[in-house]
Design a protein around this motif. Structure first.
Motif, PDB file in Angstrom:
ATOM      1  N   THR A  97       4.434   8.978  -1.450  1.00 16.65           N
ATOM      2  CA  THR A  97       3.977  10.626  -1.424  1.00 16.65           C
ATOM      3  C   THR A  97       5.326  10.940  -0.761  1.00 16.65           C
ATOM      4  O   THR A  97       5.761  10.405   0.374  1.00 16.65           O
TER       5      THR A  97
ATOM      6  N   GLU B 160      -5.411   4.426   2.534  1.00 12.02           N
ATOM      7  CA  GLU B 160      -4.554   4.937   1.465  1.00 12.02           C
ATOM      8  C   GLU B 160      -3.040   4.883   1.699  1.00 12.02           C
ATOM      9  O   GLU B 160      -2.093   4.287   1.012  1.00 12.02           O
ATOM     10  N   ILE B 161      -2.710   5.300   3.020  1.00 17.22           N
ATOM     11  CA  ILE B 161      -1.282   5.486   3.416  1.00 17.22           C
ATOM     12  C   ILE B 161      -1.098   4.294   4.645  1.00 17.22           C
ATOM     13  O   ILE B 161      -1.667   4.331   5.723  1.00 17.22           O
ATOM     14  N   ARG B 162      -0.318   3.487   4.301  1.00 11.63           N
ATOM     15  CA  ARG B 162      -0.157   2.208   5.281  1.00 11.63           C
ATOM     16  C   ARG B 162       1.167   2.379   5.997  1.00 11.63           C
ATOM     17  O   ARG B 162       1.181   1.946   7.098  1.00 11.63           O
TER      18      ARG B 162
ATOM     19  N   LEU C 146      -4.115  15.134   3.370  1.00 14.57           N
ATOM     20  CA  LEU C 146      -4.139  13.771   2.741  1.00 14.57           C
ATOM     21  C   LEU C 146      -4.724  12.963   4.271  1.00 14.57           C
ATOM     22  O   LEU C 146      -4.012  13.017   5.301  1.00 14.57           O
TER      23      LEU C 146
ATOM     24  N   ARG D 111       4.834   0.411  -4.813  1.00 15.81           N
ATOM     25  CA  ARG D 111       4.180   1.295  -3.791  1.00 15.81           C
ATOM     26  C   ARG D 111       3.712   2.480  -4.447  1.00 15.81           C
ATOM     27  O   ARG D 111       4.531   3.227  -5.289  1.00 15.81           O
ATOM     28  N   GLU D 112       2.860   3.245  -3.960  1.00 17.87           N
ATOM     29  CA  GLU D 112       2.264   4.595  -4.317  1.00 17.87           C
ATOM     30  C   GLU D 112       2.941   5.362  -3.250  1.00 17.87           C
ATOM     31  O   GLU D 112       2.705   5.165  -2.008  1.00 17.87           O
TER      32      GLU D 112
ATOM     33  N   SER E 144      -7.584   6.497   5.976  1.00 16.70           N
ATOM     34  CA  SER E 144      -8.526   6.015   5.058  1.00 16.70           C
ATOM     35  C   SER E 144      -7.950   4.589   4.511  1.00 16.70           C
ATOM     36  O   SER E 144      -8.697   3.745   3.524  1.00 16.70           O
TER      37      SER E 144
ATOM     38  N   GLY F 224       0.855  -1.048  -0.101  1.00 15.22           N
ATOM     39  CA  GLY F 224       0.014  -0.080  -0.110  1.00 15.22           C
ATOM     40  C   GLY F 224       0.802   1.469   0.133  1.00 15.22           C
ATOM     41  O   GLY F 224       2.033   1.401  -0.024  1.00 15.22           O
ATOM     42  N   GLY F 225       0.264   2.459   0.182  1.00 18.34           N
ATOM     43  CA  GLY F 225       0.683   3.714   0.163  1.00 18.34           C
ATOM     44  C   GLY F 225       1.852   3.918   1.247  1.00 18.34           C
ATOM     45  O   GLY F 225       1.789   3.636   2.378  1.00 18.34           O
TER      46      GLY F 225
END
Length: 401
Positions: free
Chosen positions: A192, A327-329, A321, A189-190, A325, A166-167
């Protein structure tokens, strides 16, 4: 009560700075011991991620009496290679290393010092702090991360397998941050990247490695007592570089799919809030980059106007952000490290807990520190700086004795 062993000088730490100091103490005829909490090069072997390579080319991996003599002067050593090099250097130098010896306290005793360890005390007339012990610095807002989000400091990062799928949010865009962000992106991974102040630099300029130019131009030899604000110089982030790769600036990261945001300002109710200053911070880094390249041109007597990297592309600002949620793990804090001198029981620290020193000479007569960024010159930040630093500090120490 265990009777204290004695040496004229105790060196704490058997990394590159401690071994360079030992070599010069031997040359000065000063009896000494080097106390190491693990084995030689402990920090190089245990506090670096798996894929790390030095930012500096191999020809800059020089120690007192030992220039690089390998087959690849323009290559970049892995951390394990640095550790192996230091083990060989310690053996060849016959450095008096006492391994597996943890220093617990350094205190004044008469006109010298007592150095308490887990293997008994030492008495010494002088002490050189060259320990590689560092601790990761994470902002207080790290405590506000939502439950379930994995939090890891860069000093504890080894490879992407430590993190869940995950992110991932990487906080900090100096050398560690950009390298880890690139590696995590390559793992699928996504990613940021939260970007604050940073120092952009090209890996190569006019056909040569950047360090070849700044070494030749004398930039690395600027002394601590010659710069306008040495405190700021010592706090500057490291170059956005990676050993052995092409440029790893913000443009390159975006090409890898890394999403850029501004400096992480707060975490509130599961939401990360980012500064809107990304464009200004990137523009300032571009300006300083061009000034650096212009100074290289001037120092080398080259015609102005050599190739310049394209300006940083800045995406539309993302100011918040959700961290709860899914999205960021995971979050990796590439927010800096600090030396750990907590074992020093002397009045040598400032209000923020940093060790006070003037080019490595502390306010306590006989107590020295080495191995810190820009200690006596800009070169001190790198392995290459240990030669001159150790030479000058041991001469000061010898004169004081």
């Amino acid at each position: 009560m265990t009777r204290a062993r004695s040496a004229t000088t105790v060196v704490v730490g058997a990394g590159h700075s401690g071994l360079a100091t030992s070599r010069h103490l031997t040359a000065q005829g000063i009896d000494h011991v080097v106390l190491e909490r693990g084995q030689v090069a402990h920090s190089w072997a245990t506090q670096r991620w798996d894929s790390l390579r030095l930012l500096t080319p191999n020809w800059m991996t020089r120690l007192p009496g030992a220039d690089y003599a390998g087959p690849d002067p323009d290559g970049f050593m892995e951390a394990a290679e640095v550790a192996a090099l230091l083990v060989r250097y310690a053996t060849e130098s016959r450095a008096p290393v006492q391994p597996e010896t943890v220093v617990r306290r350094v205190a004044r005793s008469g006109d010298g010092f007592t150095v308490e360890t887990d293997r008994g005390p030492w008495s010494a007339r002088s002490v050189v702090l060259a320990s590689g012990s560092v601790r990761g610095v994470a902002p207080a807002l790290a405590d506000a991360l939502p439950d379930g989000v994995v939090s890891l400091h860069a000093i504890d990062y080894r490879n992407p397998s430590q993190l869940p799928g995950g992110g991932a949010l990487v906080v900090g865009a100096a050398a560690s941050g950009v390298q880890i962000a690139a590696e995590l992106a390559a793992s699928g991974r996504e990613v940021t990247l939260a970007v604050g102040e940073h120092v952009r630099a090209p890996r190569r300029y006019r056909g040569r490695d950047l360090f070849s130019w700044i070494d030749e131009a004398g930039i690395l030899d600027e002394r601590w007592d010659e710069v306008d604000d040495i405190t700021r110089v010592r706090r500057l982030p490291s170059f956005q570089l990676a050993g052995g790769t092409a440029d790893l600036d913000l443009n390159a990261l975006q090409a890898l799919g890394v999403r850029l945001v501004g400096r992480l300002a707060a975490i509130r109710d599961g939401e990360a809030l980012f500064s809107g200053s990304l464009a200004n911070v990137a523009a300032l880094a571009d300006l300083k980059l061009n000034r650096l390249l212009a100074s290289i041109d001037a120092a080398a007597g080259l015609e102005a106007g050599g190739e310049r990297p394209e300006p940083t592309r800045v995406p539309a600002p993302l100011l918040s952000l959700r961290l709860d949620s899914g999205e960021i793990r995971s979050v990796v804090w590439a927010t800096g490290i600090k030396p750990d001198h907590g074992y020093v029981d002397l009045d040598v620290f400032d209000a923020k807990g940093a060790l006070r020193h003037d080019g490595g000479v502390t306010p306590a007569p006989g107590l020295y520190v080495t191995g810190l960024p820009a200690l006596r010159r800009r070169r001190s930040t790198y392995i290459d700086g240990a030669r001159a630093d150790a030479d000058e500090l041991t001469k000061h120490l010898a004169a004081a004795l």
